[in-house]
Motif scaffolding. Structure first.
Motif, PDB file in Angstrom:
ATOM      1  N   GLY A 191       0.781  -1.233   0.000  1.00  0.00           N
ATOM      2  CA  GLY A 191       0.000   0.000   0.000  1.00  0.00           C
ATOM      3  C   GLY A 191       0.808   1.276   0.000  1.00  0.00           C
ATOM      4  O   GLY A 191       0.263   2.361   0.245  1.00  0.00           O
ATOM      5  N   PHE A 192       2.105   1.191  -0.300  1.00  0.00           N
ATOM      6  CA  PHE A 192       2.925   2.401  -0.370  1.00  0.00           C
ATOM      7  C   PHE A 192       2.744   3.068  -1.719  1.00  0.00           C
ATOM      8  O   PHE A 192       2.445   2.421  -2.727  1.00  0.00           O
ATOM      9  CB  PHE A 192       4.395   2.069  -0.140  1.00  0.00           C
ATOM     10  CG  PHE A 192       4.742   1.801   1.293  1.00  0.00           C
ATOM     11  CD1 PHE A 192       4.995   2.845   2.172  1.00  0.00           C
ATOM     12  CD2 PHE A 192       4.789   0.501   1.773  1.00  0.00           C
ATOM     13  CE1 PHE A 192       5.301   2.599   3.494  1.00  0.00           C
ATOM     14  CE2 PHE A 192       5.089   0.235   3.104  1.00  0.00           C
ATOM     15  CZ  PHE A 192       5.348   1.296   3.970  1.00  0.00           C
ATOM     16  N   SER A 193       2.946   4.379  -1.745  1.00  0.00           N
ATOM     17  CA  SER A 193       2.815   5.129  -2.983  1.00  0.00           C
ATOM     18  C   SER A 193       4.131   5.833  -3.302  1.00  0.00           C
ATOM     19  O   SER A 193       4.973   6.036  -2.431  1.00  0.00           O
ATOM     20  CB  SER A 193       1.699   6.169  -2.860  1.00  0.00           C
ATOM     21  OG  SER A 193       1.981   7.095  -1.831  1.00  0.00           O
ATOM     22  N   ALA A 194       4.279   6.182  -4.564  1.00  0.00           N
ATOM     23  CA  ALA A 194       5.451   6.903  -5.065  1.00  0.00           C
ATOM     24  C   ALA A 194       6.770   6.290  -4.632  1.00  0.00           C
ATOM     25  O   ALA A 194       7.672   6.991  -4.173  1.00  0.00           O
ATOM     26  CB  ALA A 194       5.386   8.370  -4.630  1.00  0.00           C
ATOM     27  N   GLY A 268       0.963   7.871   1.668  1.00  0.00           N
ATOM     28  CA  GLY A 268      -0.209   8.525   1.096  1.00  0.00           C
ATOM     29  C   GLY A 268      -1.126   9.029   2.204  1.00  0.00           C
ATOM     30  O   GLY A 268      -0.851   8.889   3.400  1.00  0.00           O
ATOM     31  N   SER A 269      -2.239   9.599   1.813  1.00  0.00           N
ATOM     32  CA  SER A 269      -3.126  10.260   2.773  1.00  0.00           C
ATOM     33  C   SER A 269      -4.118   9.317   3.443  1.00  0.00           C
ATOM     34  O   SER A 269      -4.770   9.688   4.422  1.00  0.00           O
ATOM     35  CB  SER A 269      -3.897  11.383   2.075  1.00  0.00           C
ATOM     36  OG  SER A 269      -4.670  10.856   0.990  1.00  0.00           O
ATOM     37  N   GLN A 270      -4.267   8.088   2.918  1.00  0.00           N
ATOM     38  CA  GLN A 270      -5.266   7.172   3.466  1.00  0.00           C
ATOM     39  C   GLN A 270      -4.757   6.466   4.719  1.00  0.00           C
ATOM     40  O   GLN A 270      -3.580   6.119   4.802  1.00  0.00           O
ATOM     41  CB  GLN A 270      -5.651   6.125   2.419  1.00  0.00           C
ATOM     42  CG  GLN A 270      -6.312   6.718   1.190  1.00  0.00           C
ATOM     43  CD  GLN A 270      -7.575   7.490   1.536  1.00  0.00           C
ATOM     44  OE1 GLN A 270      -8.432   6.996   2.267  1.00  0.00           O
ATOM     45  NE2 GLN A 270      -7.675   8.708   1.027  1.00  0.00           N
ATOM     46  N   PRO A 271      -5.612   6.238   5.704  1.00  0.00           N
ATOM     47  CA  PRO A 271      -5.200   5.488   6.894  1.00  0.00           C
ATOM     48  C   PRO A 271      -4.925   4.035   6.567  1.00  0.00           C
ATOM     49  O   PRO A 271      -5.393   3.514   5.541  1.00  0.00           O
ATOM     50  CB  PRO A 271      -6.405   5.629   7.834  1.00  0.00           C
ATOM     51  CG  PRO A 271      -7.573   5.877   6.934  1.00  0.00           C
ATOM     52  CD  PRO A 271      -7.023   6.672   5.785  1.00  0.00           C
ATOM     53  N   TYR A 272      -4.174   3.375   7.416  1.00  0.00           N
ATOM     54  CA  TYR A 272      -3.816   1.982   7.211  1.00  0.00           C
ATOM     55  C   TYR A 272      -5.043   1.082   7.328  1.00  0.00           C
ATOM     56  O   TYR A 272      -5.890   1.258   8.207  1.00  0.00           O
ATOM     57  CB  TYR A 272      -2.785   1.545   8.249  1.00  0.00           C
ATOM     58  CG  TYR A 272      -2.519   0.054   8.263  1.00  0.00           C
ATOM     59  CD1 TYR A 272      -1.730  -0.539   7.292  1.00  0.00           C
ATOM     60  CD2 TYR A 272      -3.087  -0.761   9.255  1.00  0.00           C
ATOM     61  CE1 TYR A 272      -1.489  -1.901   7.287  1.00  0.00           C
ATOM     62  CE2 TYR A 272      -2.849  -2.127   9.266  1.00  0.00           C
ATOM     63  CZ  TYR A 272      -2.051  -2.691   8.287  1.00  0.00           C
ATOM     64  OH  TYR A 272      -1.826  -4.048   8.305  1.00  0.00           O
ATOM     65  N   THR A 273      -5.128   0.105   6.432  1.00  0.00           N
ATOM     66  CA  THR A 273      -6.131  -0.953   6.557  1.00  0.00           C
ATOM     67  C   THR A 273      -5.401  -2.290   6.438  1.00  0.00           C
ATOM     68  O   THR A 273      -4.495  -2.439   5.605  1.00  0.00           O
ATOM     69  CB  THR A 273      -7.206  -0.867   5.459  1.00  0.00           C
ATOM     70  OG1 THR A 273      -6.582  -0.875   4.171  1.00  0.00           O
ATOM     71  CG2 THR A 273      -8.041   0.391   5.615  1.00  0.00           C
TER      72      THR A 273
END
Length: 292
Positions: A191-194, A268-273
């Motif tokens: 779920g990591f970005s960039a 990123g801006s989303q919380p962890y799921t």
């Protein structure tokens, strides 16, 4: 069937615990990689409140980070108590506005830290001692807050290629290291970005094979794989190793190559799921009103 490259964590923990006192004198590569990682912070826009050094060793990375990010609090995590004991000596007292780092003795693959509790995860040449890259990256993603930064360096497949070739076939003598592209795929799954990844090669040189092995022992890098020889290697193996390694001698020196993969990525801006779950969205049951 057992994976012959599976790391025996108990053996690994004991090796690093015993090596802690002499670790800094032999950790030439670790120092070089640390300086390279620190230089890359100059282009990172981040003001972390909490920094986790995962696999902190003797603590020099965290010490430098807390000097760079003067407002931050630190968490030093290592699987070996001896390493944490050495880390503590770097912080006999600390700036009145900056608390001493929290010391945590734990495995990177199962960290006893709260979800979304740190702003930055840093790890210098520790991830290669874990058994499952997906598990590691999921743990890093879990403890990071939204818009948090992951920055780590690990070893790639060309590492100790000379030692691997000189050892011959049979038992495992060098750990298995993961390719940069596979690390990139694992970052995406976590779920990591960039993500940004690149590779640098370092070569240390020695006069003898014994010197190579002595340095590896001094930093606690014992063979902890399941497929290692369980008994003493004996003179026959050492003679084979000397003869095989001589093929790589160049300008009077024996090389030890290290492929280092440098990684940084954002949450990123989303919380962890957690894997296999998705956020629950609650819909209002209140009927919409119409304008007149």
């Amino acid at each position: 069937m057992q994976d012959v490259y599976q790391i025996d964590k108990t053996r690994m923990r004991q090796s690093f615990h015993r090596a802690a006192k002499q670790y800094d004198a032999a950790a030439i590569l670790q120092r070089q990689v640390r300086e390279e990682m620190l230089s890359r912070l100059d282009v990172v826009k981040l003001a972390p409140a909490v920094i986790l050094d995962a696999g902190c060793g003797t603590g020099h990375g965290l010490h430098a980070l807390l000097k760079h990010f003067k407002q931050a609090r630190g968490v030093a995590l290592d699987i070996a108590e001896g390493m944490l004991a050495r880390t503590k000596t770097l912080f006999p007292w600390y700036r009145f506005w900056q608390a001493k780092p929290q010391m945590v003795c734990a495995d990177i693959e199962a960290m006893p830290l709260a979800t979304a509790s740190v702003d930055m995860v840093w790890s210098n040449l520790a991830v290669q001692w874990c058994n499952d890259m997906d598990t590691v990256l999921q743990e890093f993603r879990r403890v990071l807050k939204p818009n948090g930064l992951l920055m780590f360096a690990t070893l790639g497949p060309d590492t100790l290629k000379e030692l691997r070739a000189a050892s011959g076939h049979g038992h495992t003598h060098v750990s298995r290291f993961i390719d940069m592209h596979d690390i990139g795929d694992a970052l995406t799954r976590a779920g990591f970005s960039a993500p940004v990844l690149d590779v640098m090669h370092y070569t240390l040189t020695y006069d003898t094979v014994e010197s190579v092995m002595r340095d590896l022992k001094a930093i606690g890098a014992h063979n902890a794989t399941a497929g290692r020889a369980k008994g003493l290697s004996g003179r026959g193996f050492l003679q084979q190793l000397r003869q095989g390694y001589e093929a790589f001698r160049h300008q009077g020196k024996l090389p030890a190559t290290y492929e280092v993969v440098f990684v940084h990525a954002w949450t990123g801006s989303q919380p962890y799921t957690a894997p296999g779950t998705s956020p629950v969205q609650f819909m209002s049951s209140k009927p919409a009103t119409q304008g007149a």
